[in-house]
Motif scaffolding. Structure first.
Motif, mmCIF file in Angstrom:
data_model
loop_
_atom_site.group_PDB
_atom_site.id
_atom_site.type_symbol
_atom_site.label_atom_id
_atom_site.label_comp_id
_atom_site.label_asym_id
_atom_site.label_seq_id
_atom_site.Cartn_x
_atom_site.Cartn_y
_atom_site.Cartn_z
ATOM 1 N N PRO A 190 1.065 -1.313 0.245
ATOM 2 C CA PRO A 190 -0.003 -0.068 0.115
ATOM 3 C C PRO A 190 0.845 1.133 -0.005
ATOM 4 N N ASP A 191 1.821 1.114 0.385
ATOM 5 C CA ASP A 191 2.922 2.409 0.595
ATOM 6 C C ASP A 191 3.387 2.674 -0.851
ATOM 7 N N SER A 192 3.187 1.816 -1.753
ATOM 8 C CA SER A 192 3.736 2.198 -3.195
ATOM 9 C C SER A 192 2.854 3.022 -4.042
ATOM 10 N N TYR A 193 1.420 3.585 -3.241
ATOM 11 C CA TYR A 193 0.670 4.299 -4.114
ATOM 12 C C TYR A 193 0.885 5.664 -3.606
ATOM 13 N N THR A 194 0.872 6.486 -4.568
ATOM 14 C CA THR A 194 0.801 8.143 -3.849
ATOM 15 C C THR A 194 -0.749 8.587 -4.049
ATOM 16 N N ALA A 195 -1.033 9.480 -3.344
ATOM 17 C CA ALA A 195 -2.461 10.066 -3.328
ATOM 18 C C ALA A 195 -2.824 10.472 -4.765
ATOM 19 N N ASP A 196 -1.903 11.137 -5.496
ATOM 20 C CA ASP A 196 -2.173 11.648 -6.860
ATOM 21 C C ASP A 196 -2.542 10.317 -7.642
ATOM 22 N N GLU A 197 -1.651 9.230 -7.599
ATOM 23 C CA GLU A 197 -2.346 7.910 -8.329
ATOM 24 C C GLU A 197 -3.679 7.700 -7.977
#
Length: 428
Positions: free
Chosen positions: A347-354
């Motif tokens: 889950p840490d691989s996702y940014t809020a922008d993505e």
């Protein structure tokens, strides 16, 4: 005075409002045929679509029903193919033919002013095609030539090999005829296969556009006259259970590229996780800014394009990835794809922008469904053709609005199982 727009300043971005999907109305005619009708739009145009049971999976021999569908517009017992073409063109209409897993469809788009002229013709095209020997020979030869061309395409050959690997060589969706086998198809075979599916209890008619009550009533009157036949069964497809993956290669020594197909067995459309899994697959490779596109196309430059999609059946599904690359980089493309699949489980691989970008993409696709009465009716048609559950549109709308990195990672962890990854390549 005309307003001057500064194109160096990006326009404001607004959140999309709640999307509301209008349901079509339906009536069951006395002969058992289901008539669906949905009125909308502001142009005096309409579409008549007849959906027949029987598609790729039910074809008595490979490509037979697809060829039968192609011949529907090549003449009836009352009109030659040339006459049909002249009538359709004279009335400003255009047509479409579709063949899916379990169904076939004929669509006629027309002006409302010519609807009453074309409605009985649509009925005639479906109920009494001629399957003229000369037209049949022409269509079969063209299909055999197209199949011969496809046989030299690496992605096509990889796809055929993948279906054999994951569905099994005897599965109806794996069957691929040779050009010589196609040439053995006769008008009598086509007529028998087509006529067997004309029981009205298995047929659906979809009328959409700017409709009046009289247009709906006229359709009900014409299609209620279709006589009953023996019911046409649509047995559910069965797929092998896989606990591990597999790999195959088709050698094409003269090819300049390699076709790459990857598949992972997954859940069917009736599973409650199907919609969030579909969005996770979009994140992996379902749009231009996906993980696979950014890594394998933009960063590594290994391919012009790579896509991922979720293939859904009623009780089974498959995550499918497709691409082409230079033969020297096929292994690198596969290893980088697997790395992206594994990275999505964090889950840490996702940014809020993505996450926001994926949500907006899914919502914009749903908004596109609402664009015309025809696109809305096509979506409703998937309840029959793809076994989508009731409320499928709202499920996707809600899932896109509630999307989080944890949800995406959870779907990847549960279903992106690389221990059951199948790989098929074709090329040098």
């Amino acid at each position: 005075m005309e307003e001057i727009i500064d194109r160096a300043i990006a326009p404001d971005i607004h959140n999309m409002g709640r999307l509301s999907f209008p349901e079509a109305e339906t009536m069951t005619l006395p002969n058992g045929l289901t008539l669906h009708f949905l009125s909308g739009g502001n142009a005096d145009v309409s579409r008549i679509k007849i959906l027949l049971p029987g598609g790729i999976a039910e074809s008595p021999r490979p490509k037979l029903l697809e060829i039968a569908n192609s011949l529907l517009l090549e003449g009836t017992v009352n009109h030659s193919g040339e006459q049909l073409s002249d009538i359709i063109e004279h009335n400003g209409a255009w047509t479409g033919i579709e063949t899916s897993t379990h169904h076939s469809a004929l669509s006629v788009y027309c002006l409302n002013s010519t609807y009453r002229t074309l409605l009985p013709l649509v009925n005639e095209i479906v109920l009494s095609p001629a399957f003229d020997p000369e037209a049949t020979s022409h269509v079969v030869r063209n299909e055999a030539a197209r199949l011969e061309v496809d046989h030299h395409k690496v992605l096509y050959r990889a796809g055929c090999a993948m279906r054999n690997l994951i569905y099994g060589p005897e599965h109806p969706l794996s069957a691929v005829p040779s050009p010589e086998e196609l040439m053995g198809i006769t008008p009598e075979m086509l007529a028998e296969a087509h006529n067997a599916r004309l029981d009205p209890s298995g047929m659906h008619v979809y009328i959409s556009g700017l409709l009046s009550d009289s247009m709906i009533n006229e359709a009900a009157g014409i299609f209620s006259a279709i006589p009953s036949h023996n019911p046409y069964p649509l047995p559910p497809l069965r797929f092998p259970e896989h606990t591990s993956g597999g790999k195959t290669h088709v050698d094409m020594p003269d090819s300049l590229q390699s076709g790459v197909k990857l598949m992972i067995p997954a859940i069917g459309r009736n599973h409650p996780d199907y919609v969030p899994l579909r969005i996770a697959t979009v994140a992996l490779g379902g749009y231009f800014g996906s993980r696979l596109m950014l890594n394998i196309r933009e960063e590594k430059g290994l391919t012009y394009g790579i896509t991922a999609s979720l293939i859904g059946y009623r009780h089974s599904g498959f995550i499918s990835i497709s691409s082409q690359t230079d033969p020297s980089t096929a292994d690198l493309l596969i290893s980088e794809t697997i790395a992206e699949i594994e990275r999505m489980k964090n889950p840490d691989s996702y940014t809020a922008d993505e996450v926001n970008r994926i949500s907006r993409f899914v919502l914009s696709e749903l908004a596109g469904v609402l664009d015309t009465p025809f696109s809305r009716m096509d979506f409703l048609q998937t309840q029959v053709t793809a076994s989508t559950p009731a409320g499928y549109f709202a499920m996707q709308d809600n899932a896109a609005r509630q999307l989080t990195s944890e949800m995406l990672a959870s779907m990847a962890e549960k279903y992106f199982d690389t221990d059951r990854l199948f790989i098929a390549t074709a090329g040098k």
